[in-house]
Design an enzyme around this catalytic site. Structure first.
Site, PDB file in Angstrom:
ATOM      1  CE1 TYR A   1      -7.800  -6.036   3.333  1.00  0.00           C
ATOM      2  CE2 TYR A   1      -7.093  -7.938   4.624  1.00  0.00           C
ATOM      3  CZ  TYR A   1      -6.912  -7.082   3.554  1.00  0.00           C
ATOM      4  OH  TYR A   1      -5.856  -7.282   2.700  1.00  0.00           O
TER       5      TYR A   1
ATOM      6  CE  LYS B   1      -2.961 -11.338   7.958  1.00  0.00           C
ATOM      7  NZ  LYS B   1      -4.253 -10.834   7.545  1.00  0.00           N
TER       8      LYS B   1
ATOM      9  CG  ASP C   1     -11.292 -14.112   6.608  1.00  0.00           C
ATOM     10  OD1 ASP C   1     -10.321 -14.647   7.167  1.00  0.00           O
ATOM     11  OD2 ASP C   1     -11.165 -13.187   5.773  1.00  0.00           O
TER      12      ASP C   1
ATOM     13  CE1 TYR D   1      -3.344  -2.867   0.798  1.00  0.00           C
ATOM     14  CE2 TYR D   1      -1.992  -3.304   2.728  1.00  0.00           C
ATOM     15  CZ  TYR D   1      -2.993  -3.680   1.865  1.00  0.00           C
ATOM     16  OH  TYR D   1      -3.642  -4.860   2.071  1.00  0.00           O
TER      17      TYR D   1
HETATM   18  C1  LIG Z   1      -4.789 -10.780   6.187  1.00  0.00           C
HETATM   19  C2  LIG Z   1      -6.181 -11.207   5.986  1.00  0.00           C
HETATM   20  C3  LIG Z   1      -6.612 -11.727   4.741  1.00  0.00           C
HETATM   21  C4  LIG Z   1      -5.710 -11.821   3.530  1.00  0.00           C
HETATM   22  O1  LIG Z   1      -4.647 -12.678   3.716  1.00  0.00           O
HETATM   23  P1  LIG Z   1      -3.338 -12.554   2.767  1.00  0.00           P
HETATM   24  O2  LIG Z   1      -2.481 -13.672   3.208  1.00  0.00           O
HETATM   25  O3  LIG Z   1      -2.765 -11.199   3.057  1.00  0.00           O
HETATM   26  O4  LIG Z   1      -3.817 -12.673   1.382  1.00  0.00           O
HETATM   27  C5  LIG Z   1      -7.921 -12.146   4.648  1.00  0.00           C
HETATM   28  N1  LIG Z   1      -8.774 -12.059   5.692  1.00  0.00           N
HETATM   29  C6  LIG Z   1      -8.390 -11.570   6.895  1.00  0.00           C
HETATM   30  C7  LIG Z   1      -9.369 -11.539   8.011  1.00  0.00           C
HETATM   31  C8  LIG Z   1      -7.094 -11.122   7.077  1.00  0.00           C
HETATM   32  O5  LIG Z   1      -6.730 -10.596   8.261  1.00  0.00           O
END
Ligand SMILES: *Cc1c(COP(=O)(O)O)cnc(C)c1O
Length: 429
Positions: free
Chosen positions: A148, A278, A249, A20
Site C-alpha cells: 500500500y 505519518k 516506503d 472510503y
Molecule cells: C498511509 C500511507 C501512505 C499514504 O500516506 P497519506 O499521507 O495518506 O497520503 C503511503 N504509504 C504507506 C506505507 C502508508 O501507510
C-alpha cells in the site's frame, strides 16, 4: 472551535465525504470534542482509549504540551511562507535532523505535503535519474503484492492489484510488474526459494524497471504482513545487481513503530530513496519527506531537465516543520524505542488469549503493532459500536483487527484494548 455547539451530524451525513465511504450509505461517524494523551473524548461524554494513534501518526498522543508549544512559538513568526526562493529555520532544522537520523547515505531531502505525494516524488526521482543517465526504457516499477503506497494515481498503481482500486480504474493506471508478496514471517525461518523467485522477475524485466518500491518489514494497509528481513536484503542485492533503484516506503513504519527508528534497520540495508510521513509531525499536521542519496540527486540535477520537477504550494510549511522538529526531539529524549519495546511485551501477553478463539486465524506482534486476524470480513460499523461500549477506539479493516497505540500508552490501556478485542470476538463464538 466552540465545544458548546453540538456537532451537526445531519450536515456531516448529507455533505461530507469521510475516508472510503459512500455518500448515500455512509458508515456512522462519532463526534469527537477533544483528545488528550492517549484518550479520545466523544461529544456523548464517553472517554475512549486510543488504539490507532490516528493511523500511525499520533505517537506522543494528543494535545502534547511540548508539541503545542512548538506550534505556538512558530505561529508568532509565521504559519506559512512559500518555499520557492525562500528558506527558513524550521525547514533547515528539520532537514538536518532527518539527514542525521535516517540511513547515512540519504543526504538530500524533499519536503512534501502528504505520504502519497512523497511517493509520487520518489517515483519522479527514480524516472528522472535514469533519464539523466541517458538510459531510456526504464519506465515501469516493480513491487510486491499486498503493498500500500497511497491513494494518488502513481501511488495507487503500485498498491496490491487485487485488494485495491485497480479494477475500478482499469485502463487509466500505468502497468507495473508485481512480484509475489513476502511469505516468510518476521522471527520465523526464511525460505530461500523466495529469492530465486524474485530473481526470475528481475532477470526478465530489469531493462524496463526504474525502481523497486516496497514497505520495509511491515506491509501495512495491504494486509499487516510482518515479513522476514532476508527478503528485503535480497531485494536490495538484486536491485544493485540489475541496476534498479530501491524505494523504501517508511510512511507507516518510520519513527520507531517496528522497534527500530526505521524498519530498514532490521535488514541493515539502505534504500536509494526513502519516503516518510505519518508520525513525522507527531500526528499534528500533514507533512512528508522523500530523501535520497547524493548520487541520485546529482544525477537528476545534471540531467537534461536539470531540476526535480515538483514543487507543492505548501512545501516546507513552517508550522509543520517546527512541530516535526519538536516531535523528533521528544522521541529522542524519551527513548521511544524503549517505550515501543515495552508496548511490544504488553501486547504479546495481552493479545495471547485471542489465539484460543475459533474465529482467530493468527495473532502477531511486532514493535508497537498488534494484529488479530480472523476468518471473516469484519462488519466495521457493528464492531466499532461494540468497541465504543467497551471504552476503546479500534477501527478494523477486512479480516484484521489491529492496534498501533500511541507510544505513551500505559500497560492497563494496552490490556484494556486487547481485552476489548477478545471480548467482542468471544461474544460471537
Ligand atoms: C498511509 C500511507 C501512505 C499514504 O500516506 P497519506 O499521507 O495518506 O497520503 C503511503 N504509504 C504507506 C506505507 C502508508 O501507510
Amino acid at each position: 472551535m466552540s465545544k458548546k455547539q453540538p456537532i451537526d451530524l445531519n450536515f456531516d451525513k448529507n455533505h461530507i465525504w469521510h475516508p472510503y465511504t459512500s455518500m448515500t450509505a455512509p458508515l456512522p461517524v462519532y463526534p469527537v470534542t477533544h483528545a488528550e494523551q492517549n484518550f479520545i473524548y466523544l461529544e456523548s461524554g464517553e472517554k475512549l482509549i486510543d488504539g490507532m494513534a490516528s493511523w500511525w501518526s499520533a505517537v506522543h498522543g494528543y494535545n502534547h504540551p511540548v508539541l503545542n508549544a512548538a506550534v505556538n512559538e512558530q505561529l508568532k513568526d509565521m504559519s506559512h511562507i512559500m518555499f520557492g526562493g525562500i528558506t527558513h529555520a524550521p525547514a533547515v532544522e528539520l532537514c538536518k535532523k532527518l539527514v542525521a537520523i535516517t540511513p547515512p547515505s540519504l543526504n538530500k531531502v524533499f519536503l512534501a505535503d502528504s505520504g502519497s505525494v512523497s511517493v509520487e516524488v520518489a517515483i519522479k526521482m527514480a524516472l528522472q535519474y535514469w533519464l539523466s543517465q541517458g538510459i531510456t526504457g526504464k519506465n515501469q516499477l516493480m513491487t510486491p503484492h499486498k503493498g500500500y503506497h497511497g491513494d494518488t494515481f502513481a501511488a495507487m498503481s503500485v498498491c496490491d492489484p487485487v485488494n485495491s482500486m485497480h479494477s475500478l480504474y482499469q485502463g487509466f493506471l500505468p502497468q507495473h510488474v508485481f512480484v509475489p508478496a513476502p511469505q516468510s514471517q518476521f522471527g520465523e525461518e526464511f525460505d530461500h526459494n523466495e529469492v530465486s523467485i524474485l530473481e526470475t522477475y528481475f532477470n526478465q524485466h530489469h531493462q524496463d524497471i526504474a525502481a523497486f518500491i516496497i514497505e520495509p518489514i511491515v506491509q501495512n494497509a495491504g494486509g499487516m504482513n510482518f515479513y522476514h528481513p532476508e527478503y528485503l536484503k535480497a531485494v536490495r542485492h538484486l536491485c544493485d545487481q540489475y541496476h534498479i533503484l530501491l524505494i523504501c516506503d517508511e510512511i507507516a513504519t518510520g519513527f520507531g513503530r517496528t522497534g527500530k527508528w526505521f524498519a530498514v534497520e532490521h535488514a541493515q540495508i539502505e534504500p536509494d530513496i526513502l519516503c516518510i510521513g505519518k508520525a513525522l509531525t507527531g500526528g499534528y499536521m500533514t507533512l512528508s519527506a522523500t530523501l535520497t542519496t547524493d548520487k541520485i540527486a546529482i544525477g537528476i540535477s545534471e540531467g537534461e531537465a536539470g531540476v526535480l520537477m515538483h514543487g507543492p504550494t505548501f512545501m516546507g510549511n513552517p508550522l509543520a516543520c517546527a512541530v516535526a522538529c519538536a516531535s523528533i526531539q521528544l522521541l529522542q529524549s524519551i527513548d521511544c524505542l524503549k517505550q515501543v519495546s515495552q508496548i511490544n511485551d504488553w501486547l504479546n501477553v495481552a493479545l495471547a488469549p485471542c489465539r484460543e478463539l475459533k474465529c482467530v486465524t493468527n495473532v502477531r506482534v511486532l514493535g508497537a503493532i498488534g494484529v488479530v486476524e480472523v476468518d471473516h470480513i469484519v462488519d466495521v460499523a457493528d464492531i466499532q459500536k461494540r468497541f465504543i461500549e467497551l471504552g476503546v477506539w479500534i477501527r478494523p479493516f477486512g479480516k484484521l483487527i489491529y492496534l498501533m497505540p500511541p507510544y505513551i500508552s500505559k500497560q492497563p490501556d494496552i490490556e484494556k484494548l486487547s481485552q476489548a478485542i477478545y471480548t467482542v470476538l468471544a461474544s460471537r463464538e
